[in-house]
Design a protein around this motif. Sequence first.
Motif, mmCIF file in Angstrom:
data_model
loop_
_atom_site.group_PDB
_atom_site.id
_atom_site.type_symbol
_atom_site.label_atom_id
_atom_site.label_comp_id
_atom_site.label_asym_id
_atom_site.label_seq_id
_atom_site.Cartn_x
_atom_site.Cartn_y
_atom_site.Cartn_z
ATOM 1 N N MET A 97 19.048 13.956 -38.503
ATOM 2 C CA MET A 97 19.092 13.031 -39.322
ATOM 3 C C MET A 97 18.713 11.540 -38.245
ATOM 4 O O MET A 97 19.094 11.664 -37.272
ATOM 5 C CB MET A 97 21.023 12.540 -39.482
ATOM 6 N N ARG A 98 18.741 10.016 -38.550
ATOM 7 C CA ARG A 98 18.571 9.206 -38.071
ATOM 8 C C ARG A 98 19.676 8.895 -37.985
ATOM 9 O O ARG A 98 20.708 8.915 -38.314
ATOM 10 C CB ARG A 98 17.313 8.494 -38.738
ATOM 11 N N VAL A 99 19.434 7.977 -36.309
ATOM 12 C CA VAL A 99 20.058 7.280 -35.938
ATOM 13 C C VAL A 99 21.492 6.749 -37.013
ATOM 14 O O VAL A 99 22.824 6.189 -36.345
ATOM 15 C CB VAL A 99 20.503 6.758 -35.116
ATOM 16 N N GLU A 100 20.613 5.547 -37.570
ATOM 17 C CA GLU A 100 20.746 4.449 -38.526
ATOM 18 C C GLU A 100 22.215 5.745 -39.646
ATOM 19 O O GLU A 100 22.711 4.876 -40.281
ATOM 20 C CB GLU A 100 20.163 4.067 -39.260
ATOM 21 N N ASN A 101 22.031 6.846 -39.267
ATOM 22 C CA ASN A 101 22.398 7.544 -40.677
ATOM 23 C C ASN A 101 23.963 8.193 -40.207
ATOM 24 O O ASN A 101 25.327 8.172 -41.198
ATOM 25 C CB ASN A 101 21.781 8.456 -41.712
ATOM 26 N N GLY A 105 32.557 10.378 -36.490
ATOM 27 C CA GLY A 105 33.098 11.668 -37.325
ATOM 28 C C GLY A 105 31.965 12.681 -36.811
ATOM 29 O O GLY A 105 32.444 13.798 -35.525
ATOM 30 N N ARG A 106 31.055 12.470 -37.296
ATOM 31 C CA ARG A 106 29.542 13.383 -36.617
ATOM 32 C C ARG A 106 28.996 13.427 -35.242
ATOM 33 O O ARG A 106 29.480 14.071 -34.245
ATOM 34 C CB ARG A 106 28.338 13.433 -37.265
ATOM 35 N N ILE A 107 29.439 12.191 -35.027
ATOM 36 C CA ILE A 107 28.737 11.902 -33.131
ATOM 37 C C ILE A 107 30.408 12.522 -32.789
ATOM 38 O O ILE A 107 30.093 12.883 -31.281
ATOM 39 C CB ILE A 107 29.006 10.153 -32.717
ATOM 40 N N VAL A 157 19.406 12.579 -31.639
ATOM 41 C CA VAL A 157 19.760 12.090 -31.218
ATOM 42 C C VAL A 157 21.266 11.888 -30.511
ATOM 43 O O VAL A 157 20.898 12.013 -28.789
ATOM 44 C CB VAL A 157 19.093 10.318 -31.319
ATOM 45 N N ASP A 158 22.375 12.097 -30.978
ATOM 46 C CA ASP A 158 23.553 12.379 -30.384
ATOM 47 C C ASP A 158 23.502 13.596 -29.646
ATOM 48 O O ASP A 158 24.293 13.651 -28.966
ATOM 49 C CB ASP A 158 24.671 12.537 -31.956
#
Length: 250
Positions: A97-101, A105-107, A157-158
């Motif tokens: 997934m791209r960071v913008e999405n 919760g995910r991070i 990226v996370d």
Amino acid sequence: MNSKRVAIVTGSSRGIGAATAKLLAGKGYRVCVNYRADAAAARAVADELVSAGATAIAVQADVSLEDDAVRLFKTVDKELGPVEALVNNAGMLLPQMRVENMDAGRINRILATNVTGAFLCCREAIKRMSTRHGGRGGSIVNVSSAAARTGSPGEYVDYAASKGAIDTLTRGLSVEVAAEGIRVNCVRPGFIYTDMHADGGEPDRVDRLADSIPMGRGGSPEEVAHAIAWLLSDEASYVNGTFIDAAGGR
Ligand code: NAP
């Protein structure tokens, strides 16, 4: 001189962790196979070690949860003895997934397992290993990723940032406890054939990216395990705060 040392390998029900648990058991360590959810897989790894003549236990603990991490080490104290070797291997990623999405919760899920979990396990290990606390010293190997260097753009990226934190943890902690008999080092795997890539939504990711690896192929969990085992061992007795990239030259 590794014979009979107690090792905890977090996240060793499969993949790199399982390969590491098997290699360490073969070298004479008494091994705790830690897992979060897949009891049958962890049991199978521990049973295989015991069948081969080693001492091994399987312990469920979600390392991102403080009470679980504390219980993991207390269980090992009781069943195997104080830990002298810790492999902070448990890690996870989520679909590409791209960071913008990405939502919070995910991070936070990624950071909780990959970063908080490693910190909590280091803390519990230091309490037992440090000469400052009456321990006999020990060795910690953190499992980071080549992603800490590349950032995994367009994928996760996370996850890559969580591995950057592991690199910094390794460096800082290695100096903090260097005079207390503890070495802290890190292995950064590249593209390794494990089931983790399916969790990212692309089971065949390593094959897709093989051509981008200087050696032209992905790595095996065992190839990473050998680097981990060497850093843990007395053969690496003057190696501290450093990194082995097991990434085929990437
Ligand atoms: P994997 O096959 O997905 O296995 C992950 C293991 O970690 C499983 O045993 C899993 O147990 C456990 N786990 C996950 N979250 C946990 C938690 N919160 N508490 C305790 N255990 C937990 O992963 P892998 O590919 O072998 O990767 C191992 C390490 O290498 C990870 O830190 C990963 O980031 C790193 N790495 C892998 C690659 C690669 O290409 N594979 C590349 C670079 C770095 P359950 O199944 O029971 O949940």
